[in-house]
Design a protein around this motif. Structure first.
Motif, PDB file in Angstrom:
ATOM      1  N   TYR A   1      -5.891   6.356  -3.384  1.00 24.58           N
ATOM      2  CA  TYR A   1      -6.164   5.370  -2.567  1.00 24.58           C
ATOM      3  C   TYR A   1      -7.332   4.158  -3.163  1.00 24.58           C
ATOM      4  O   TYR A   1      -7.397   3.138  -2.961  1.00 24.58           O
ATOM      5  CB  TYR A   1      -6.705   6.055  -1.390  1.00 24.58           C
ATOM      6  CG  TYR A   1      -5.689   6.590  -0.413  1.00 24.58           C
ATOM      7  CD1 TYR A   1      -4.298   6.307  -0.627  1.00 24.58           C
ATOM      8  CD2 TYR A   1      -6.216   7.607   0.618  1.00 24.58           C
ATOM      9  CE1 TYR A   1      -3.292   7.037   0.429  1.00 24.58           C
ATOM     10  CE2 TYR A   1      -5.211   8.260   1.349  1.00 24.58           C
ATOM     11  CZ  TYR A   1      -3.993   7.876   1.078  1.00 24.58           C
ATOM     12  OH  TYR A   1      -2.821   8.590   2.069  1.00 24.58           O
ATOM     13  N   GLN A   2      -8.069   4.998  -3.986  1.00 24.61           N
ATOM     14  CA  GLN A   2      -9.269   4.283  -4.388  1.00 24.61           C
ATOM     15  C   GLN A   2      -8.636   2.882  -5.470  1.00 24.61           C
ATOM     16  O   GLN A   2      -9.209   1.693  -5.336  1.00 24.61           O
ATOM     17  CB  GLN A   2     -10.039   4.863  -5.194  1.00 24.61           C
ATOM     18  CG  GLN A   2     -11.700   4.382  -5.192  1.00 24.61           C
ATOM     19  CD  GLN A   2     -12.504   5.482  -6.074  1.00 24.61           C
ATOM     20  OE1 GLN A   2     -12.146   6.555  -6.355  1.00 24.61           O
ATOM     21  NE2 GLN A   2     -13.750   4.850  -6.449  1.00 24.61           N
ATOM     22  N   ALA A  15       1.208   3.889  -3.055  1.00 21.51           N
ATOM     23  CA  ALA A  15       0.843   5.560  -2.650  1.00 21.51           C
ATOM     24  C   ALA A  15       1.971   6.427  -2.626  1.00 21.51           C
ATOM     25  O   ALA A  15       1.727   7.610  -3.707  1.00 21.51           O
ATOM     26  CB  ALA A  15       0.231   5.433  -1.443  1.00 21.51           C
ATOM     27  N   VAL A  60      -6.848   0.807   3.235  1.00 24.78           N
ATOM     28  CA  VAL A  60      -5.873   1.394   2.529  1.00 24.78           C
ATOM     29  C   VAL A  60      -4.963   2.714   3.263  1.00 24.78           C
ATOM     30  O   VAL A  60      -3.728   2.549   3.604  1.00 24.78           O
ATOM     31  CB  VAL A  60      -5.945   1.772   1.080  1.00 24.78           C
ATOM     32  CG1 VAL A  60      -4.858   2.277   0.579  1.00 24.78           C
ATOM     33  CG2 VAL A  60      -6.336   0.451   0.113  1.00 24.78           C
ATOM     34  N   LYS A  61      -5.997   3.402   3.714  1.00 30.19           N
ATOM     35  CA  LYS A  61      -5.361   4.580   4.396  1.00 30.19           C
ATOM     36  C   LYS A  61      -4.868   4.196   5.712  1.00 30.19           C
ATOM     37  O   LYS A  61      -3.774   4.674   5.968  1.00 30.19           O
ATOM     38  CB  LYS A  61      -6.623   5.505   4.762  1.00 30.19           C
ATOM     39  CG  LYS A  61      -7.132   6.350   3.528  1.00 30.19           C
ATOM     40  CD  LYS A  61      -8.195   7.129   4.001  1.00 30.19           C
ATOM     41  CE  LYS A  61      -8.857   7.812   2.956  1.00 30.19           C
ATOM     42  NZ  LYS A  61     -10.002   8.533   3.101  1.00 30.19           N
ATOM     43  N   THR A  89     -11.074   1.343   1.067  1.00 27.23           N
ATOM     44  CA  THR A  89     -10.374   2.582   0.756  1.00 27.23           C
ATOM     45  C   THR A  89      -9.568   2.917   2.544  1.00 27.23           C
ATOM     46  O   THR A  89      -8.527   3.369   2.558  1.00 27.23           O
ATOM     47  CB  THR A  89     -10.917   3.847   0.310  1.00 27.23           C
ATOM     48  OG1 THR A  89     -11.692   3.412  -0.904  1.00 27.23           O
ATOM     49  CG2 THR A  89     -10.094   4.831   0.073  1.00 27.23           C
ATOM     50  N   ILE A 130      -1.358   2.628   5.253  1.00 26.65           N
ATOM     51  CA  ILE A 130      -0.187   3.637   4.636  1.00 26.65           C
ATOM     52  C   ILE A 130      -0.019   4.585   5.883  1.00 26.65           C
ATOM     53  O   ILE A 130       1.307   4.655   6.246  1.00 26.65           O
ATOM     54  CB  ILE A 130      -0.926   4.506   3.543  1.00 26.65           C
ATOM     55  CG1 ILE A 130      -0.891   3.704   2.278  1.00 26.65           C
ATOM     56  CG2 ILE A 130       0.143   5.915   3.266  1.00 26.65           C
ATOM     57  CD1 ILE A 130      -1.704   4.287   1.220  1.00 26.65           C
ATOM     58  N   ASN A 131      -0.834   4.691   6.702  1.00 28.53           N
ATOM     59  CA  ASN A 131      -0.635   5.694   8.105  1.00 28.53           C
ATOM     60  C   ASN A 131       0.206   4.830   8.789  1.00 28.53           C
ATOM     61  O   ASN A 131       1.252   5.414   9.364  1.00 28.53           O
ATOM     62  CB  ASN A 131      -1.968   6.114   8.748  1.00 28.53           C
ATOM     63  CG  ASN A 131      -2.571   7.164   7.995  1.00 28.53           C
ATOM     64  OD1 ASN A 131      -1.896   7.977   7.348  1.00 28.53           O
ATOM     65  ND2 ASN A 131      -3.840   7.273   8.107  1.00 28.53           N
ATOM     66  N   ALA A 177       0.720  -1.304   0.093  1.00 32.35           N
ATOM     67  CA  ALA A 177      -0.247  -0.082  -0.028  1.00 32.35           C
ATOM     68  C   ALA A 177       0.977   1.142  -0.008  1.00 32.35           C
ATOM     69  O   ALA A 177       0.683   2.302  -0.801  1.00 32.35           O
ATOM     70  CB  ALA A 177      -1.016  -0.085   1.011  1.00 32.35           C
ATOM     71  N   ILE A 201      -5.556   1.829  -5.254  1.00 33.11           N
ATOM     72  CA  ILE A 201      -4.526   0.784  -4.254  1.00 33.11           C
ATOM     73  C   ILE A 201      -5.676  -0.114  -3.726  1.00 33.11           C
ATOM     74  O   ILE A 201      -5.470  -1.378  -3.570  1.00 33.11           O
ATOM     75  CB  ILE A 201      -3.990   1.512  -3.155  1.00 33.11           C
ATOM     76  CG1 ILE A 201      -2.818   2.523  -3.923  1.00 33.11           C
ATOM     77  CG2 ILE A 201      -3.411   0.410  -2.353  1.00 33.11           C
ATOM     78  CD1 ILE A 201      -2.310   3.464  -3.010  1.00 33.11           C
ATOM     79  N   ALA A 202      -6.944   0.524  -3.217  1.00 36.20           N
ATOM     80  CA  ALA A 202      -8.049  -0.434  -2.567  1.00 36.20           C
ATOM     81  C   ALA A 202      -8.315  -1.557  -3.668  1.00 36.20           C
ATOM     82  O   ALA A 202      -8.463  -2.794  -3.134  1.00 36.20           O
ATOM     83  CB  ALA A 202      -9.113   0.381  -2.222  1.00 36.20           C
TER      84      ALA A 202
END
Lengths: 179, 84
Positions: A143-144, A136, A157-158, A154, A161-162, A132, A146-147
């Motif tokens: 994000y969409q 990104a 994924v967020k 989504t 990444i965080n 992810a 990657i999802a």
């Protein structure tokens, strides 16, 4: 991309050489993604070749209504990279060819230390977070998309990444504190 | 150095990639080979001739098959002549 769909139509109608346009368009992001996931610069081109070859063979099954060609291709690349990781168990950090820059030698040395630390933190990330993050941050995919590639929502994924960014920030702060 | 600057430098370094000029040609070549192989007929006469010329056992089998066919044909002709 509409242009991709037209090229795919040509290929399916027998114009095999048109596949070259797709390869030329996507070779850089695909190789870069594989390189950053498996961390083996020698193996990444071979895997990328397998990705494009598999894409050609499965081209009939590509449905432009379900996803874009790039999403579909990145999904194949992600699966091939993960298979290669499992097969070869590439866990050690290999040196990656670096871009020549104009910094002074002392800056270079200091940067190299930071970069090595970030590289290690990246390769220590859990695979799903790593994929992810790479998509990104290095490939600049939304994000969409990657999802869709990862087959999750989504929000997931967020959060992946965080979490990856937090781990990298910790690694960077750790080294910054030492200096 | 600023942490963000380091991070951005690292990101640009990781995004940098020098690709092989022949990458797309290699794939197209591989695809063409694959397509040619797919189109090849199941019954390939040249392959069979190659196989027979290399394998002594195949040569013996071919000779035996020829001899049997000749013998059967001879019997058939003799029977036809006798019946006539």
């Amino acid at each position: 991309m509409n242009e991709d769909v037209n090229i795919i139509r040509d290929i399916l109608n027998g114009d095999i050489d048109s596949f070259k346009f797709l390869v030329q368009r996507y070779q850089k992001p695909v190789i870069s993604m594989i390189k950053n996931i498996i961390n083996d610069p020698h193996l990444c081109e071979d895997i990328a070749q397998d990705v494009f070859f598999a894409a050609f063979r499965k081209l009939k099954s590509f449905d432009s209504a379900r996803s874009s060609f790039s999403t579909w291709l990145f999904t194949i690349a992600k699966n091939k990279s993960l298979n290669a990781l499992k097969k070869k168990r590439i866990l050690s950090i290999n040196p990656i060819p670096e871009k020549a820059d104009t910094n002074t030698p002392s800056e270079n040395l200091q940067n190299k230390e930071f970069f090595d630390m970030l590289d290690k933190a990246l390769y220590d990330l859990p695979v799903k977070q790593k994929v992810a993050f790479v998509l990104a941050e290095f490939e600049n995919l939304p994000y969409q998309e990657i999802a869709q590639i990862q087959g999750v929502r989504t929000g997931t994924v967020k959060s992946r990444i965080n979490r990856a960014k937090v781990k990298l920030a910790i690694a960077l702060k750790g080294l910054n504190g030492d200096i | 150095m600023d942490t963000e600057k380091i991070y951005n430098l690292w990101k640009s370094k990781k995004s940098y990639l020098k690709t092989n000029q022949n990458f797309s040609n290699t794939i197209i070549k591989r695809i063409n080979q694959y397509e040619q192989k797919k189109r090849k007929p199941f019954f390939d006469m040249y392959k069979i001739i190659d196989f027979i010329s290399i394998q002594p056992l195949a040569q013996v089998a071919l000779f035996a098959a020829g001899a049997i066919a000749g013998f059967v044909r001879l019997i058939f002709v003799i029977r036809m002549v006798l019946e006539f």
